[in-house]
Design a protein around this motif. Structure first.
Motif, PDB file in Angstrom:
ATOM      1  N   VAL A   1       0.800  -1.432   0.062  1.00 41.00           N
ATOM      2  CA  VAL A   1      -0.083   0.127  -0.056  1.00 41.00           C
ATOM      3  C   VAL A   1       0.900   1.390   0.051  1.00 41.00           C
ATOM      4  O   VAL A   1       0.643   2.104  -0.920  1.00 41.00           O
ATOM      5  N   LEU A   2       1.827   1.511   1.067  1.00 40.83           N
ATOM      6  CA  LEU A   2       2.458   2.715   1.277  1.00 40.83           C
ATOM      7  C   LEU A   2       3.541   2.955   0.116  1.00 40.83           C
ATOM      8  O   LEU A   2       3.617   3.880  -0.704  1.00 40.83           O
ATOM      9  N   THR A   3       4.442   1.770  -0.246  1.00 42.14           N
ATOM     10  CA  THR A   3       5.505   1.950  -0.768  1.00 42.14           C
ATOM     11  C   THR A   3       5.140   2.194  -2.624  1.00 42.14           C
ATOM     12  O   THR A   3       5.800   3.095  -3.042  1.00 42.14           O
ATOM     13  N   PRO A   4       3.994   1.579  -2.735  1.00 43.38           N
ATOM     14  CA  PRO A   4       3.747   1.974  -4.306  1.00 43.38           C
ATOM     15  C   PRO A   4       3.430   3.186  -4.688  1.00 43.38           C
ATOM     16  O   PRO A   4       3.073   3.600  -5.814  1.00 43.38           O
ATOM     17  N   ILE A   5       2.761   4.146  -3.556  1.00 43.18           N
ATOM     18  CA  ILE A   5       2.290   5.352  -3.917  1.00 43.18           C
ATOM     19  C   ILE A   5       3.472   6.223  -4.575  1.00 43.18           C
ATOM     20  O   ILE A   5       4.649   6.434  -4.142  1.00 43.18           O
ATOM     21  N   PRO A   6       3.047   6.848  -5.775  1.00 40.55           N
ATOM     22  CA  PRO A   6       4.223   7.540  -6.430  1.00 40.55           C
ATOM     23  C   PRO A   6       4.524   8.653  -5.555  1.00 40.55           C
ATOM     24  O   PRO A   6       3.793   9.375  -4.993  1.00 40.55           O
ATOM     25  N   GLY A   7       5.993   8.937  -5.884  1.00 42.32           N
ATOM     26  CA  GLY A   7       6.685  10.199  -5.301  1.00 42.32           C
ATOM     27  C   GLY A   7       7.258  10.122  -4.091  1.00 42.32           C
ATOM     28  O   GLY A   7       7.769  11.197  -3.612  1.00 42.32           O
ATOM     29  N   ILE A   8       7.258   9.106  -3.365  1.00 46.42           N
ATOM     30  CA  ILE A   8       7.760   8.723  -2.051  1.00 46.42           C
ATOM     31  C   ILE A   8       9.406   8.541  -2.377  1.00 46.42           C
ATOM     32  O   ILE A   8       9.450   7.891  -3.039  1.00 46.42           O
ATOM     33  N   ALA A   9      10.166   9.530  -1.494  1.00 47.86           N
ATOM     34  CA  ALA A   9      11.616   9.333  -1.651  1.00 47.86           C
ATOM     35  C   ALA A   9      12.099   8.433  -0.455  1.00 47.86           C
ATOM     36  O   ALA A   9      12.918   7.763  -0.593  1.00 47.86           O
ATOM     37  N   ASN A  10      11.314   8.627   0.745  1.00 49.33           N
ATOM     38  CA  ASN A  10      12.010   7.975   2.005  1.00 49.33           C
ATOM     39  C   ASN A  10      10.798   7.626   2.863  1.00 49.33           C
ATOM     40  O   ASN A  10       9.605   8.330   3.130  1.00 49.33           O
ATOM     41  N   ILE A  11      10.846   6.359   3.628  1.00 43.99           N
ATOM     42  CA  ILE A  11       9.777   6.091   4.699  1.00 43.99           C
ATOM     43  C   ILE A  11      10.941   5.617   5.738  1.00 43.99           C
ATOM     44  O   ILE A  11      11.636   4.689   5.594  1.00 43.99           O
ATOM     45  N   GLN A  12      10.545   6.109   6.903  1.00 43.49           N
ATOM     46  CA  GLN A  12      10.890   5.551   8.172  1.00 43.49           C
ATOM     47  C   GLN A  12       9.943   5.157   9.281  1.00 43.49           C
ATOM     48  O   GLN A  12       8.988   5.940   9.613  1.00 43.49           O
ATOM     49  N   SER A  13       9.823   4.095   9.674  1.00 45.38           N
ATOM     50  CA  SER A  13       8.895   3.535  10.760  1.00 45.38           C
ATOM     51  C   SER A  13       9.541   3.212  12.104  1.00 45.38           C
ATOM     52  O   SER A  13      10.573   2.925  12.278  1.00 45.38           O
ATOM     53  N   SER A  14       8.680   3.862  13.218  1.00 46.40           N
ATOM     54  CA  SER A  14       9.107   3.580  14.345  1.00 46.40           C
ATOM     55  C   SER A  14       7.874   2.935  14.959  1.00 46.40           C
ATOM     56  O   SER A  14       6.732   3.500  14.952  1.00 46.40           O
TER      57      SER A  14
END
Length: 155
Positions: free
Chosen positions: A125-138
């Motif tokens: 769901v999240l990673t395929p959204i266009p335009g994302i450069a970076n994701i950090q999870s806590s």
């Protein structure tokens, strides 16, 4: 809209118990039922009161994991911000989403059944959204404070 102390008391009471009768509410705020009802209706019409809901225990319903996700977009242009916001608004796992200042563009609160469910959400769901450069999870270890009532009575 200007809120007086009676309006604030009504809001405080309804935040504590949104199911109380108008008679009980009127008694608690020192009004008779008819003017109290008029004030509640005005607060609803003016969108001060946005709705009523049951507060559900996320652990009891099988969603014990809370993940705070910082998302940075490739570009911060209006069309890409709007596209990202529309995409996450369609995700029921996303409980909150804030446009941020600082090092990331968005902060999300995501709920999941377990680590594997979050991984599936992230990958599908999240990673395929266009335009994302970076994701950090806590991952939250324990909820220390959780409030749904705003501190309106003393203002």
């Amino acid at each position: 809209m200007k809120l007086d102390q009676i309006d604030r008391n009504i809001l405080a009471q309804l935040q504590n118990d949104g199911r109380m009768t108008i008679n009980d509410l009127a008694e608690k705020v020192g009004l008779s039922p008819t003017p109290c009802l008029r004030r509640v209706k005005r607060l609803q019409e003016d969108s001060v009161i946005k709705g009523y809901a049951a507060h559900v225990d996320q652990v009891v319903v099988g969603l014990p994991v809370s993940v705070f996700v910082n998302v940075t977009l490739v570009r911060q242009v209006e069309s890409e911000l709007e596209a990202f916001e529309a995409a996450v608004a369609a995700c029921p796992e996303v409980m909150e989403c804030y446009l941020m200042t600082g090092t990331s563009d968005y902060l999300l609160r995501v709920v999941a059944a377990d680590l594997f469910a979050y991984e599936r959400f992230l990958k599908s769901v999240l990673t395929p959204i266009p335009g994302i450069a970076n994701i950090q999870s806590s991952f939250a270890l324990r909820q220390v404070v959780h409030r749904t009532a705003l501190p309106v009575a003393g203002s």
